[in-house]
Structures are given as C-alpha cells and as structure tokens.
Design a protein around this motif. Structure first.
Motif, PDB file in Angstrom:
ATOM      1  N   GLY A 122       2.292  -8.405   7.540  1.00 52.94           N
ATOM      2  CA  GLY A 122       2.785  -8.271   8.911  1.00 52.94           C
ATOM      3  C   GLY A 122       3.868  -9.268   9.302  1.00 52.94           C
ATOM      4  O   GLY A 122       4.365  -9.232  10.420  1.00 52.94           O
ATOM      5  N   MET A 123       4.247 -10.163   8.371  1.00 50.92           N
ATOM      6  CA  MET A 123       5.218 -11.216   8.723  1.00 50.92           C
ATOM      7  C   MET A 123       6.582 -10.969   8.125  1.00 50.92           C
ATOM      8  O   MET A 123       7.538 -11.606   8.506  1.00 50.92           O
ATOM      9  N   GLY A 124       6.675 -10.093   7.163  1.00 49.77           N
ATOM     10  CA  GLY A 124       7.953  -9.927   6.491  1.00 49.77           C
ATOM     11  C   GLY A 124       8.251 -11.106   5.579  1.00 49.77           C
ATOM     12  O   GLY A 124       7.433 -12.020   5.411  1.00 49.77           O
ATOM     13  N   LEU A 125       9.421 -11.104   5.009  1.00 51.48           N
ATOM     14  CA  LEU A 125       9.852 -12.181   4.116  1.00 51.48           C
ATOM     15  C   LEU A 125      10.380 -13.348   4.936  1.00 51.48           C
ATOM     16  O   LEU A 125      11.213 -13.157   5.829  1.00 51.48           O
TER      17      LEU A 125
ATOM     18  N   TYR B  74      11.287 -17.122  -1.108  1.00 46.40           N
ATOM     19  CA  TYR B  74      10.682 -16.538   0.091  1.00 46.40           C
ATOM     20  C   TYR B  74       9.171 -16.505  -0.082  1.00 46.40           C
ATOM     21  O   TYR B  74       8.658 -16.464  -1.189  1.00 46.40           O
TER      22      TYR B  74
ATOM     23  N   PHE C 214       8.385 -14.720  -3.541  1.00 37.19           N
ATOM     24  CA  PHE C 214       9.464 -14.008  -4.205  1.00 37.19           C
ATOM     25  C   PHE C 214      10.663 -14.931  -4.358  1.00 37.19           C
ATOM     26  O   PHE C 214      11.047 -15.633  -3.418  1.00 37.19           O
TER      27      PHE C 214
ATOM     28  N   GLN D 294       5.938 -14.000   1.504  1.00 31.56           N
ATOM     29  CA  GLN D 294       5.667 -12.791   2.250  1.00 31.56           C
ATOM     30  C   GLN D 294       4.190 -12.712   2.569  1.00 31.56           C
ATOM     31  O   GLN D 294       3.348 -12.699   1.667  1.00 31.56           O
TER      32      GLN D 294
ATOM     33  N   LEU E 178      12.195 -17.208   4.569  1.00 27.90           N
ATOM     34  CA  LEU E 178      12.925 -18.046   3.629  1.00 27.90           C
ATOM     35  C   LEU E 178      12.352 -19.461   3.633  1.00 27.90           C
ATOM     36  O   LEU E 178      12.236 -20.105   4.687  1.00 27.90           O
TER      37      LEU E 178
END
Lengths: 109, 113
Positions: B40-43, B35, B90, B37, B45
C-alpha cells in the motif's frame, strides 16, 4: 498531499474491454513521465514513457495534461495477461523518480 | 547480459543484526538506486548514486547506508536491523539520460524478527 496519486483499484474488467487509469502529480516542474507495470511479487518494468503529444504502443495509449497535472493510460482490448499493477511515475527534478502506489487491474475471462 | 542482479533473494534477520545487500548492473549505467516497497506504500527511494564514488539520500534514508566503490555495484547496508525494515528491497539503474528509464533487479525479500 502525495507527489503522485493513483486510484488503487482494483479495476475488474472482462477480456476485450477498454479500461483507463488516471494519475495526478503535484510537482509542476516535472519533465519526465512513465507508466511501469508490476506483476505480483516481481520487479517493476517500464511499460511506456509518456510524451506531451500523447503516444501509443499497440493497445496502450498514454496521455499527458500538463495544465491539469495528470497522466492517463488507456488499455484497449484487454487480455488476461494485462492483469497487473500499473505504476504512474514522475521525475522529481532531483535526478530521481517518484512512484505512485499503483492501480491494480484484474482482467477476467 | 544479465541486466540488474541482486543478492540475496531472501533473508531473515534478528533485530540488531547487520547485513549488506548487493546490487550489480552490467549496462554501464551511471545512476543506481535503492528502493523499498511496502504494501500500500508504493516504492520509496532510500538512497541513490549518480556516479562511482557518489551517494545521496532519498526519501527514507534513516537506518541505511550505501556505497558505490565501483560503477557496476551499489551496496545497501543495514547496521542494526529493526522490524520496521521488513520489506522488499529493489535496486535499479539508469543511464542518466532524459527521459531517464530505470531498470530494476528482481528484489530482495527481507524479514526482521
């Protein structure tokens, strides 16, 4: 429309307060639901899975409403250590998960 | 039991350089994921693998390649780094059961100048 939507917050609450977060998801075929916790500049960690009947883990209660496609997390008796970002997570049905952008909680003394 | 480890922890690249991020897990998990990150975008994939020798594209695969030659390792490559690839990366692994809980590594902070 995002697959998983959350209010980014921040939610600022005093110690001992009860706070609730909601999350909506768009894929009606999703079967697995989770809440993850992420501390600043750290990796996400599983807080709890969310089951159809609702489930509780200590001060944390998770609920799932499939008809309305939303998930909730309730935190009772907030502690300073609960300050973090809470991520709503839903499976995509394609062997992967979709993460919400997170809701930030700040518990104040 | 180290769980999921990632190397390196930090890296600064110049535009056009290449690098490989290594993820290793010692939980005998079938599935592994990469992932990114961004604020403001989040994780999001990038790629994932459901077993040794298999890979699949995620939401944002462009500019990245992956390989899973051994069950315990999942490599993420950037062939020609761009500033848009500045992010925190991540890695995660999961057993592939239902519900499928993912366990994350500590992350790699990459800056592309």
């Amino acid at each position: 429309r995002k697959e998983v939507e959350q209010d980014p917050g921040p939610f600022n609450v005093p110690e001992g307060a009860t706070v609730a977060f909601n999350c909506t998801y768009s894929n009606s075929a999703s079967q697995s639901f989770f809440w993850y916790r992420q501390d600043c500049r750290k990796e996400p960690k599983l807080l709890m899975s969310v089951y159809s009947s609702g489930n509780e883990d200590g001060r944390f209660t998770a609920q799932l409403n499939r008809a309305s496609q939303y998930i909730s997390l309730l935190i009772r008796d907030s502690k300073l250590s609960d300050s973090a970002t809470y991520l709503c997570v839903v499976d995509t049905g394609r062997r992967a998960l979709t993460f919400g952008s997170g809701t930030r909680l700040q518990v104040q003394p | 039991n180290a769980g999921v480890t990632q190397t390196p922890k930090f890296r600064v690249l110049k535009t056009g350089q290449s690098m490989t991020l290594l993820c290793a897990q010692d939980m005998n998990h079938e599935y592994m994921y990469w992932y990114r990150q961004d604020p403001g975008m989040g994780l999001r994939l990038i790629h994932y693998s459901v077993g040794e020798g298999t890979t699949a594209k995620g939401e944002v695969p462009d500019g990245y390649n992956v390989s899973r030659l051994k069950k315990q390792n999942f490599l993420l490559g950037l062939e020609s780094a761009a500033p848009s690839q500045t992010s925190v990366y991540f890695c995660a692994s999961s057993p592939g059961t239902v519900p499928d809980t993912q366990y994350f590594g500590p992350g790699t902070r990459l800056t592309v100048l």
